[in-house]
Structures are given as C-alpha cells and as structure tokens.
Design a protein around this motif. Structure first.
Motif, PDB file in Angstrom:
ATOM      1  N   THR A  35      38.022  32.426   5.503  1.00 41.00           N
ATOM      2  CA  THR A  35      39.167  31.718   4.937  1.00 41.00           C
ATOM      3  C   THR A  35      38.770  30.263   4.710  1.00 41.00           C
ATOM      4  O   THR A  35      38.390  29.558   5.647  1.00 41.00           O
ATOM      5  N   ALA A  36      38.833  29.826   3.476  1.00 40.28           N
ATOM      6  CA  ALA A  36      38.419  28.463   3.136  1.00 40.28           C
ATOM      7  C   ALA A  36      38.972  28.113   1.758  1.00 40.28           C
ATOM      8  O   ALA A  36      39.489  28.964   1.023  1.00 40.28           O
ATOM      9  N   THR A  37      38.828  26.832   1.398  1.00 39.10           N
ATOM     10  CA  THR A  37      39.296  26.339   0.104  1.00 39.10           C
ATOM     11  C   THR A  37      38.170  26.425  -0.924  1.00 39.10           C
ATOM     12  O   THR A  37      37.005  26.168  -0.616  1.00 39.10           O
ATOM     13  N   ASN A  39      35.768  25.279  -3.618  1.00 38.86           N
ATOM     14  CA  ASN A  39      35.196  24.002  -4.049  1.00 38.86           C
ATOM     15  C   ASN A  39      34.849  24.013  -5.535  1.00 38.86           C
ATOM     16  O   ASN A  39      35.111  23.057  -6.256  1.00 38.86           O
ATOM     17  N   LEU A  58      32.696  27.543  -1.490  1.00 36.49           N
ATOM     18  CA  LEU A  58      33.861  27.208  -0.685  1.00 36.49           C
ATOM     19  C   LEU A  58      33.616  25.934   0.098  1.00 36.49           C
ATOM     20  O   LEU A  58      32.480  25.466   0.236  1.00 36.49           O
ATOM     21  N   GLU A  59      34.680  25.334   0.605  1.00 35.39           N
ATOM     22  CA  GLU A  59      34.594  24.135   1.441  1.00 35.39           C
ATOM     23  C   GLU A  59      33.655  24.405   2.612  1.00 35.39           C
ATOM     24  O   GLU A  59      33.821  25.372   3.364  1.00 35.39           O
ATOM     25  N   THR A 122      29.933  30.496   2.810  1.00 36.13           N
ATOM     26  CA  THR A 122      30.718  29.615   1.944  1.00 36.13           C
ATOM     27  C   THR A 122      30.257  29.693   0.488  1.00 36.13           C
ATOM     28  O   THR A 122      30.840  29.054  -0.384  1.00 36.13           O
ATOM     29  N   GLY A 140      40.508  24.660  -5.460  1.00 28.09           N
ATOM     30  CA  GLY A 140      41.555  24.211  -4.547  1.00 28.09           C
ATOM     31  C   GLY A 140      42.353  25.338  -3.926  1.00 28.09           C
ATOM     32  O   GLY A 140      43.111  25.117  -2.978  1.00 28.09           O
ATOM     33  N   SER A 141      42.192  26.551  -4.422  1.00 27.27           N
ATOM     34  CA  SER A 141      42.905  27.697  -3.851  1.00 27.27           C
ATOM     35  C   SER A 141      42.380  27.993  -2.455  1.00 27.27           C
ATOM     36  O   SER A 141      41.174  27.883  -2.190  1.00 27.27           O
ATOM     37  N   LEU A 142      43.267  28.386  -1.583  1.00 31.20           N
ATOM     38  CA  LEU A 142      42.879  28.836  -0.248  1.00 31.20           C
ATOM     39  C   LEU A 142      42.672  30.337  -0.323  1.00 31.20           C
ATOM     40  O   LEU A 142      43.597  31.091  -0.607  1.00 31.20           O
ATOM     41  N   SER A 144      40.988  34.036   1.369  1.00 29.24           N
ATOM     42  CA  SER A 144      40.715  34.737   2.622  1.00 29.24           C
ATOM     43  C   SER A 144      40.050  36.055   2.275  1.00 29.24           C
ATOM     44  O   SER A 144      39.930  36.411   1.096  1.00 29.24           O
TER      45      SER A 144
END
Length: 312
Positions: A35-37, A39, A58-59, A122, A140-142, A144
C-alpha cells in the motif's frame, strides 16, 4: 431377394466443427504488492511493453530509509565480527561470544535483504511481454494489493478452448490442425493446432474440452471473442456401410449380414461418424462382411435370402 453391400475401409477425413472462446496466452491484472502512493506512471494505455519494463513507481522514502538503516547496522555488525575474529586468537573473546556476534551480523544481512526487497516492491514491472489495457489509477492515487492498476495480455498467440463430442476422443491428439473463424473477420481463416486435450469428459454434455493455439501476429483476435473452430485430420479411415443398412431398435443399432450360403445373421454394431449415405462402424462388424443395404424390412435372423450385389 435383398441387395447387399460389403463393409469397406474407406478414407474418411476427420472434420469436427465446434464453437470456441478465445483467451490470451498470458493474462493478468496488474496490482501493487504494498500500500503506497503512486509517484509516476510510465506507460500509456494500449502500449506494447517488454518483460521487466517499469510501469509504475510508488512512494519509496520509507523503504529507502529502511535500507539505509539496515545497511548501517550490517556495516557495524560486520566490523564487530572482524574485530572479534582477531581478538579470539588472544583469548580476549570467547568462542560463544564470537558465535553470537556472527549471528548478529547474519541477522543484519537478512534485515538488509528484506529492506531491499520491500524497496523493489515500490517499482511495478511487466512480468511478461504483452499489451496493456486501460489505466485505472493516477499519480497521487493510494494503491493497495486490491487495486487494479491496469491489465496486461500477451495476445501474440491466442488460446482457443472448444468442446468435442466424446465419440471423437480416440482420434484427438496434440498437433492436429485447426481452422478458426470469427464474425469480426469473416473472410479470414486463422490456422492453429491442438496443444492439449482435457483428461476428463463432461458427464452431462458428454464432451471433452480441447485447447488449440492460434498465432495472432497481426492482433486481430482478442480475448473473449467467439470463434467457430474446425478440427481437421486428413489421414483418417473408417469401416463404412450404407446408412440404409442400419436397423435401430430403441437405443441399439443392428445390421443384417449375409453369408455365402445366403443365411441372414442379425448383429449389433457400434456406430461412429456419418456422412451422406454412409455410416462408420466402430465395432461388431469386420471388413468384407456383406450387409443387407436394401430389403432390411423383409428379412429375419436365420432366414435364407437370394442375394443381389449392390452396384458400385
């Protein structure tokens, strides 16, 4: 007087027509493992990608920090182990202490490996070459593991699954050629071959599932398409008799055979495929035996008849 025809082995090419469904050779829903934002997004919808190509990043600030911490711990643990290895020669460090320090170093190495694995998660890469579907996320979407990022299909080769009546089971084998047609491309025949035959027969429909692979270099076929499939085998032969010589009684099929003395015998036979005017015999009759092809309604088992050979 009856007309008889000898049972003959003739060329009877196998041609079965069935309805099939197309599937991608490989097909997945692309998802994140953590689960991450998001990038960055490094693909466009419908793009052809190669195996290992980066699709999304991902972040990663926390995984990077974890890797740096694990690496520092490993450097410290490795230095302590090196010093202790030198001190054990002078008995300043016991063997049990050295073993404990070594275990600490190994644990630090394992922690670094785990941190690096989390950092790699990531970056979402294409697991195989194929064409991407619609994009479901934005920067910017989160996301999972439950989030579908996009789809990836390898359609360079298409799997076509179809069902064949069990009567053809003995003739099915890998390598048989198939011809598939689609209503979307009515003037084009797609050639492929059988690659697998299911190990089970459906007890309700009495059919067996068959899978063929069809090259799709031009990308005309899409997963989910409905196809008409013809299965071909040109070197097939069968023991053939006239269709009119078969006498059905309930669910059992019989023929009347006539010997050289004109004596009639009633025999149960197992039938196979049919074509206009002829039917294939799978069991109960031998090549060369003469069967009554005209006049079956007038003869009885054990009767004597006058024979007229059918004109060829």
């Amino acid at each position: 007087t009856v007309i008889v025809t000898a049972a003959q082995v003739k060329s009877f090419p196998l041609e079965v027509e069935a309805l099939g469904n197309a599937f991608a050779n490989e097909s997945i829903e692309v998802r994140a493992k953590i689960t991450a934002t998001v990038n960055s997004i490094n693909f466009t919808e419908g793009q052809q990608v190669e195996k290992g190509e980066v699709l999304i990043t991902l972040e990663d600030s926390q995984p990077l920090a974890a890797v740096a911490t694990a690496r520092a711990n490993l450097i410290d643990a490795s230095a302590q182990y090196k010093r202790s290895s030198e001190l054990i020669r002078s008995n300043a460090v016991s063997q049990s202490q050295l073993d404990q320090i070594e275990a600490t170093r190994d644990a630090a190495q394992a922690a670094l490996n785990a941190a690096q694995a989390r950092l790699e998660e990531t970056v979402i890469r294409a697991p195989f070459s194929g064409r991407l579907g619609l994009r479901r996320v934005s920067v910017g979407s989160l996301v999972s593991p439950q989030t579908i990022v996009t789809t990836l299909d390898d359609t360079s080769v298409v799997k076509v699954d179809f069902a064949v009546p069990e009567i053809f089971l003995s003739r099915l084998s890998t390598g048989l050629p198939v011809i598939a047609k689609s209503v979307a491309w009515p003037d084009i025949e797609f050639n492929g071959e059988v690659v697998a035959v299911d190990t089970r027969v459906d007890p309700i429909s009495r059919t067996v599932s068959v899978r063929a692979l069809v090259p799709n270099d031009e990308g005309r076929l899409r997963p989910g398409m409905f196809l008409t499939v013809r299965l071909l085998k040109s070197d097939e032969v069968g023991l053939m008799i006239p269709e009119g010589s078969v006498v059905p009684e309930q669910s059992i099929q019989y023929v009347f055979t006539v010997d050289d003395a004109g004596m009639v015998s009633k025999k149960q036979v197992e039938l196979g495929r049919r074509r206009p005017g002829e039917v294939e015999v799978l069991g109960g009759l031998e090549e060369g035996e003469r069967v009554v092809s005209e006049g079956t309604q007038k003869v009885r088992d054990g009767a004597t008849v006058e024979v007229v050979e059918a004109s060829s």
